[in-house]
Scaffold this active site. Sequence first.
Site, PDB file in Angstrom:
ATOM      1  N   ASP A  11       9.574 -12.541  12.824  1.00 50.59           N
ATOM      2  CA  ASP A  11       9.776 -11.288  12.031  1.00 50.59           C
ATOM      3  C   ASP A  11       9.096 -10.193  12.598  1.00 50.59           C
ATOM      4  O   ASP A  11       8.208 -10.433  13.563  1.00 50.59           O
ATOM      5  CB  ASP A  11       9.501 -11.503  10.670  1.00 50.59           C
ATOM      6  CG  ASP A  11       9.774 -10.291   9.682  1.00 50.59           C
ATOM      7  OD1 ASP A  11      11.032  -9.491   9.925  1.00 50.59           O
ATOM      8  OD2 ASP A  11       8.901  -9.688   8.886  1.00 50.59           O
ATOM      9  N   SER A  12       9.467  -9.070  12.210  1.00 47.92           N
ATOM     10  CA  SER A  12       8.716  -7.794  12.748  1.00 47.92           C
ATOM     11  C   SER A  12       7.378  -7.696  11.915  1.00 47.92           C
ATOM     12  O   SER A  12       6.637  -6.877  12.674  1.00 47.92           O
ATOM     13  CB  SER A  12       9.510  -6.308  12.278  1.00 47.92           C
ATOM     14  OG  SER A  12       9.598  -6.389  10.986  1.00 47.92           O
ATOM     15  N   CYS A  74      14.440 -12.005  10.156  1.00 50.94           N
ATOM     16  CA  CYS A  74      14.323 -10.657   9.900  1.00 50.94           C
ATOM     17  C   CYS A  74      15.840 -10.141  10.026  1.00 50.94           C
ATOM     18  O   CYS A  74      16.603 -10.697  11.128  1.00 50.94           O
ATOM     19  CB  CYS A  74      13.557 -10.168  11.074  1.00 50.94           C
ATOM     20  SG  CYS A  74      13.733  -8.396  11.480  1.00 50.94           S
ATOM     21  N   GLU A 153       3.998  -3.878   4.409  1.00 53.01           N
ATOM     22  CA  GLU A 153       3.099  -4.102   5.474  1.00 53.01           C
ATOM     23  C   GLU A 153       1.874  -3.441   5.066  1.00 53.01           C
ATOM     24  O   GLU A 153       0.678  -4.121   5.714  1.00 53.01           O
ATOM     25  CB  GLU A 153       3.729  -3.438   6.568  1.00 53.01           C
ATOM     26  CG  GLU A 153       4.817  -3.898   7.318  1.00 53.01           C
ATOM     27  CD  GLU A 153       4.524  -5.257   8.025  1.00 53.01           C
ATOM     28  OE1 GLU A 153       3.257  -5.594   8.405  1.00 53.01           O
ATOM     29  OE2 GLU A 153       5.572  -6.453   8.118  1.00 53.01           O
ATOM     30  N   CYS A 185      16.521  -7.539   3.452  1.00 52.91           N
ATOM     31  CA  CYS A 185      15.224  -7.260   4.426  1.00 52.91           C
ATOM     32  C   CYS A 185      14.559  -8.258   3.769  1.00 52.91           C
ATOM     33  O   CYS A 185      14.109  -8.490   2.774  1.00 52.91           O
ATOM     34  CB  CYS A 185      14.992  -5.962   4.196  1.00 52.91           C
ATOM     35  SG  CYS A 185      13.179  -5.431   5.118  1.00 52.91           S
ATOM     36  N   HIS A 187      11.250  -8.442   4.000  1.00 54.86           N
ATOM     37  CA  HIS A 187      10.211  -7.796   3.281  1.00 54.86           C
ATOM     38  C   HIS A 187      10.452  -7.549   1.750  1.00 54.86           C
ATOM     39  O   HIS A 187       9.462  -7.419   0.921  1.00 54.86           O
ATOM     40  CB  HIS A 187       9.909  -6.470   3.815  1.00 54.86           C
ATOM     41  CG  HIS A 187       9.128  -6.502   5.220  1.00 54.86           C
ATOM     42  ND1 HIS A 187       9.783  -6.845   6.266  1.00 54.86           N
ATOM     43  CD2 HIS A 187       8.009  -6.270   5.455  1.00 54.86           C
ATOM     44  CE1 HIS A 187       8.845  -6.862   7.327  1.00 54.86           C
ATOM     45  NE2 HIS A 187       8.021  -6.533   6.857  1.00 54.86           N
TER      46      HIS A 187
HETATM   47  N1  DGL Z   1      11.916  -7.669   7.679  1.00 56.62           N
HETATM   48  C1  DGL Z   1      12.713  -7.102   8.467  1.00 56.62           C
HETATM   49  C2  DGL Z   1      14.412  -7.442   7.996  1.00 56.62           C
HETATM   50  O1  DGL Z   1      14.563  -8.360   7.452  1.00 56.62           O
HETATM   51  C3  DGL Z   1      12.389  -6.078   9.099  1.00 56.62           C
HETATM   52  C4  DGL Z   1      11.860  -4.867   8.470  1.00 56.62           C
HETATM   53  C5  DGL Z   1      11.459  -3.663   9.304  1.00 56.62           C
HETATM   54  O2  DGL Z   1      10.706  -4.014  10.546  1.00 56.62           O
HETATM   55  O3  DGL Z   1      11.781  -2.815   9.481  1.00 56.62           O
HETATM   56  O4  DGL Z   1      14.859  -6.320   8.444  1.00 56.62           O
END
Ligand code: DGL
Length: 275
Positions: A11-12, A74, A153, A185, A187
Amino acid sequence: MFVHQAIAILDSGVGGLTVAKEVMRQLPREKIIYFGDTARAPYGPRSPEQVRLFTEQIVDFLIQFNPKMVVIACNTATAAALDFIAAKLTIPVIGVIHPGARAAISATKTGHVGVIGTVGTIRSGAYPAALIELSPYIQVVSEACPDLVPLVEQGQFDTEHTKEVVRRSLHSMRQNDIDCLILGCTHYPFLRGAIREVMGPGVKLISSAEETAREISTVLYQKGQLSKGEKTPVHQFFCSGDVKMFQTIAWEWLDEEIQLTPIVWHVRRAAGDAV
Ligand code: DGL
């Protein structure tokens, strides 16, 4: 032997931990190797080309551990790079968008589904495409919420500030008559409490984590590659940015201590990119 090999998850940043947690719950024998590219998060505002390049670099790093599967946990990277990475590798590569779409289709009663995600994910149109591919009767309304990932984050899951940002971000989504909202997302499940408060009990919140873990389980089962290990596996985590923040969030979310290795040098050098 595949059965002893790990599942690579990327993931990011910390978002993919929502998927990792579900894999740990549904497949407790499986070892996980996780990479969070925290130095270069968020991916959401970046171009698809750049996200594809970053994803490829992380996969190249993870592949040295000889995993049996790669999970792009991600949505932004799934939208930009899933087909590209899948075409490069001979092991299965799984993204989070189709599982998320599937989960929403099975949950919706009215067929009116909302999707929130990063700018990259929403701009790609990957969710409406995946939903409509499964069912032409689904009506989809999408909205980018670029202010949410930085809160996660920073470990700000339920502060007053977070609640205010979530309220603002979901203001227009609330006006739609939807019965399901896809947290598009990885996150966003960290903010589930605040999102639930804003959307109200009539809207089901769909995270792709559970369905992605189910897909991982199905694919490994069909390939005869489920781990047969008796003991709890020792997972390995890597992150390219702030180790302390990643560790704190991971401990809190996974409810266990993790082995974390910073690999800033690898990513920065390989990127050739000003972070
Ligand atoms: N967790 C990621 C997603 O599902 C990326 C969020 C990001 O880095 O902008 O898109």
